[in-house]
Motif scaffolding. Structure first.
Motif, PDB file in Angstrom:
ATOM      1  N   THR A 111      31.870  39.285  40.340  1.00  0.00           N
ATOM      2  CA  THR A 111      33.243  39.397  40.829  1.00  0.00           C
ATOM      3  C   THR A 111      34.206  39.452  39.642  1.00  0.00           C
ATOM      4  OG1 THR A 111      33.617  37.012  40.889  1.00  0.00           O
ATOM      5  CG2 THR A 111      32.673  38.023  42.876  1.00  0.00           C
ATOM      6  N   GLY A 112      35.454  39.800  39.931  1.00  0.00           N
ATOM      7  CA  GLY A 112      36.481  39.839  38.894  1.00  0.00           C
ATOM      8  C   GLY A 112      36.679  38.495  38.228  1.00  0.00           C
ATOM      9  N   GLY A 113      36.603  37.438  39.010  1.00  0.00           N
ATOM     10  CA  GLY A 113      36.750  36.111  38.439  1.00  0.00           C
ATOM     11  C   GLY A 113      35.643  35.785  37.453  1.00  0.00           C
ATOM     12  N   GLU A 114      34.457  36.349  37.652  1.00  0.00           N
ATOM     13  CA  GLU A 114      33.337  36.119  36.737  1.00  0.00           C
ATOM     14  C   GLU A 114      33.429  37.011  35.495  1.00  0.00           C
ATOM     15  OE1 GLU A 114      30.181  34.767  40.201  1.00  0.00           O
ATOM     16  OE2 GLU A 114      30.181  36.845  39.521  1.00  0.00           O
ATOM     17  N   MET A 115      34.001  38.213  35.628  1.00  0.00           N
ATOM     18  CA  MET A 115      34.188  39.122  34.492  1.00  0.00           C
ATOM     19  C   MET A 115      35.350  38.659  33.608  1.00  0.00           C
ATOM     20  SD  MET A 115      33.352  41.797  32.714  1.00  0.00           S
ATOM     21  CE  MET A 115      32.217  42.783  33.653  1.00  0.00           C
ATOM     22  N   ALA A 116      36.307  37.958  34.190  1.00  0.00           N
ATOM     23  CA  ALA A 116      37.490  37.518  33.445  1.00  0.00           C
ATOM     24  C   ALA A 116      37.079  36.789  32.169  1.00  0.00           C
ATOM     25  CB  ALA A 116      38.365  36.616  34.313  1.00  0.00           C
ATOM     26  N   GLY A 117      37.749  37.131  31.085  1.00  0.00           N
ATOM     27  CA  GLY A 117      37.465  36.516  29.796  1.00  0.00           C
ATOM     28  C   GLY A 117      36.560  37.339  28.900  1.00  0.00           C
ATOM     29  N   ALA A 118      35.803  38.288  29.475  1.00  0.00           N
ATOM     30  CA  ALA A 118      35.014  39.203  28.648  1.00  0.00           C
ATOM     31  C   ALA A 118      35.989  40.106  27.895  1.00  0.00           C
ATOM     32  CB  ALA A 118      34.076  40.038  29.522  1.00  0.00           C
ATOM     33  N   ALA A 119      35.528  40.745  26.823  1.00  0.00           N
ATOM     34  CA  ALA A 119      36.419  41.563  26.003  1.00  0.00           C
ATOM     35  C   ALA A 119      35.959  43.012  25.929  1.00  0.00           C
ATOM     36  CB  ALA A 119      36.502  40.992  24.590  1.00  0.00           C
ATOM     37  N   ALA A 120      36.942  43.894  25.784  1.00  0.00           N
ATOM     38  CA  ALA A 120      36.703  45.300  25.463  1.00  0.00           C
ATOM     39  C   ALA A 120      37.331  45.540  24.096  1.00  0.00           C
ATOM     40  CB  ALA A 120      37.322  46.216  26.504  1.00  0.00           C
TER      41      ALA A 120
ATOM     42  N   ILE B 230      41.118  48.808  15.205  1.00  0.00           N
ATOM     43  CA  ILE B 230      40.464  48.068  16.285  1.00  0.00           C
ATOM     44  C   ILE B 230      41.523  47.512  17.223  1.00  0.00           C
ATOM     45  CG2 ILE B 230      38.988  46.099  16.850  1.00  0.00           C
ATOM     46  CD1 ILE B 230      37.549  48.408  15.384  1.00  0.00           C
ATOM     47  N   LEU B 231      41.381  47.797  18.513  1.00  0.00           N
ATOM     48  CA  LEU B 231      42.257  47.276  19.564  1.00  0.00           C
ATOM     49  C   LEU B 231      41.397  46.448  20.514  1.00  0.00           C
ATOM     50  CD1 LEU B 231      44.127  50.612  20.368  1.00  0.00           C
ATOM     51  CD2 LEU B 231      44.951  48.748  18.909  1.00  0.00           C
ATOM     52  N   GLU B 232      41.818  45.240  20.803  1.00  0.00           N
ATOM     53  CA  GLU B 232      41.026  44.374  21.670  1.00  0.00           C
ATOM     54  C   GLU B 232      41.804  44.007  22.920  1.00  0.00           C
ATOM     55  OE1 GLU B 232      38.443  40.245  21.536  1.00  0.00           O
ATOM     56  OE2 GLU B 232      39.081  41.179  19.667  1.00  0.00           O
ATOM     57  N   ALA B 233      41.105  43.943  24.033  1.00  0.00           N
ATOM     58  CA  ALA B 233      41.702  43.542  25.305  1.00  0.00           C
ATOM     59  C   ALA B 233      40.717  42.641  26.040  1.00  0.00           C
ATOM     60  CB  ALA B 233      42.021  44.769  26.155  1.00  0.00           C
ATOM     61  N   VAL B 234      41.239  41.749  26.858  1.00  0.00           N
ATOM     62  CA  VAL B 234      40.418  40.820  27.630  1.00  0.00           C
ATOM     63  C   VAL B 234      40.457  41.250  29.097  1.00  0.00           C
ATOM     64  CG1 VAL B 234      40.158  38.420  28.355  1.00  0.00           C
ATOM     65  CG2 VAL B 234      40.847  38.955  26.010  1.00  0.00           C
ATOM     66  N   PHE B 235      39.305  41.232  29.744  1.00  0.00           N
ATOM     67  CA  PHE B 235      39.242  41.565  31.164  1.00  0.00           C
ATOM     68  C   PHE B 235      39.989  40.510  31.973  1.00  0.00           C
ATOM     69  CE2 PHE B 235      35.749  44.195  29.761  1.00  0.00           C
ATOM     70  CZ  PHE B 235      35.795  45.275  30.629  1.00  0.00           C
ATOM     71  N   ASP B 236      40.752  40.979  32.953  1.00  0.00           N
ATOM     72  CA  ASP B 236      41.451  40.066  33.850  1.00  0.00           C
ATOM     73  C   ASP B 236      40.623  39.894  35.127  1.00  0.00           C
ATOM     74  OD1 ASP B 236      41.902  42.357  35.465  1.00  0.00           O
ATOM     75  OD2 ASP B 236      43.976  42.579  34.775  1.00  0.00           O
ATOM     76  N   ALA B 237      41.150  39.164  36.072  1.00  0.00           N
ATOM     77  CA  ALA B 237      40.427  38.883  37.320  1.00  0.00           C
ATOM     78  C   ALA B 237      40.338  40.116  38.232  1.00  0.00           C
ATOM     79  CB  ALA B 237      41.085  37.732  38.067  1.00  0.00           C
ATOM     80  N   GLN B 238      41.005  41.213  37.851  1.00  0.00           N
ATOM     81  CA  GLN B 238      40.891  42.461  38.611  1.00  0.00           C
ATOM     82  C   GLN B 238      39.949  43.437  37.911  1.00  0.00           C
ATOM     83  OE1 GLN B 238      44.158  40.965  38.158  1.00  0.00           O
ATOM     84  NE2 GLN B 238      43.630  40.053  40.131  1.00  0.00           N
ATOM     85  N   ASN B 239      39.142  42.928  36.972  1.00  0.00           N
ATOM     86  CA  ASN B 239      38.128  43.734  36.273  1.00  0.00           C
ATOM     87  C   ASN B 239      38.709  44.797  35.350  1.00  0.00           C
ATOM     88  OD1 ASN B 239      35.955  42.350  37.406  1.00  0.00           O
ATOM     89  ND2 ASN B 239      35.912  43.683  39.195  1.00  0.00           N
ATOM     90  N   LEU B 240      39.898  44.572  34.806  1.00  0.00           N
ATOM     91  CA  LEU B 240      40.528  45.546  33.926  1.00  0.00           C
ATOM     92  C   LEU B 240      40.830  44.912  32.574  1.00  0.00           C
ATOM     93  CD1 LEU B 240      41.813  48.395  33.566  1.00  0.00           C
ATOM     94  CD2 LEU B 240      43.970  47.345  34.290  1.00  0.00           C
ATOM     95  N   ALA B 241      40.509  45.658  31.511  1.00  0.00           N
ATOM     96  CA  ALA B 241      40.890  45.275  30.146  1.00  0.00           C
ATOM     97  C   ALA B 241      41.699  46.431  29.592  1.00  0.00           C
ATOM     98  CB  ALA B 241      39.652  45.036  29.292  1.00  0.00           C
ATOM     99  N   GLN B 242      42.957  46.183  29.229  1.00  0.00           N
ATOM    100  CA  GLN B 242      43.807  47.235  28.676  1.00  0.00           C
ATOM    101  C   GLN B 242      44.456  46.746  27.399  1.00  0.00           C
ATOM    102  OE1 GLN B 242      46.793  49.032  31.198  1.00  0.00           O
ATOM    103  NE2 GLN B 242      46.881  50.780  29.829  1.00  0.00           N
TER     104      GLN B 242
END
Length: 161
Positions: free
Chosen positions: A128-137, A146-158
């Motif tokens: 789920t999005g809550g489980e993906m939250a905190g992972a990085a792209a 290098i540009l880094e973003a963290v996944f949110d609870a909606q499964n998006l890293a921007q």
């Protein structure tokens, strides 16, 4: 009234989000293959790394039968626009190179992602999005930035440079 609106926009970051033209990566839970969809953004990209180590679900890539993951497994597969390498079963990090990471472009790849929680939202086989939250792209531009973003609870890293 307008001062309150401006203050709200500044405090919430609504202007920054509306103006963000950086790359993004969306995770889509699907069976049997989970999918990552990349939007390149305004500048050319060389590749993207997905780092699951910070995820709330303690996520891993499940690429081999009988390995670290649960039941179904799927190796990394190009779904349009990437050159991928082999991903070890149970790995928490993968990197893919883009064949043509031109500004405004898109790419996609699939792989199986499982969580390692004792009591997960939908069982360890689905994320789920809550489980993906905190992972990085981690995005690498054609210029080596290098540009880094963290996944949110909606499964998006921007990444908003």
């Amino acid at each position: 009234m307008w001062r309150q609106t401006i203050a709200w926009v500044i405090l919430t970051g609504a202007v920054q989000a509306a103006e963000c033209d950086g790359p993004s990566l969306r995770f889509i839970e699907s069976a049997p293959r989970d999918r990552f969809e990349l939007s390149v953004g305004a500048q050319d990209l060389r590749g993207v790394t997905v780092d699951l180590r910070g995820s709330k679900g303690r996520l891993i890539f499940d690429t081999a039968q009988g390995g670290t993951g649960v039941e179904v497994f799927q190796p990394l597969r190009d779904e349009g626009g990437i050159n991928g390498a082999a991903v070890t079963d149970g790995a928490e990090v993968l990197t893919v190179a883009l064949r043509e990471g031109r500004a405004g472009g898109q790419a996609a790849f699939s792989i199986d992602v499982d969580d390692r929680l004792r009591t997960s939202d939908l069982g360890q086989i689905r994320v789920t999005g809550g489980e993906m939250a905190g992972a990085a792209a981690i995005f690498e531009t054609a210029q080596g930035v290098i540009l880094e973003a963290v996944f949110d609870a909606q499964n998006l890293a921007q990444a908003c440079p």
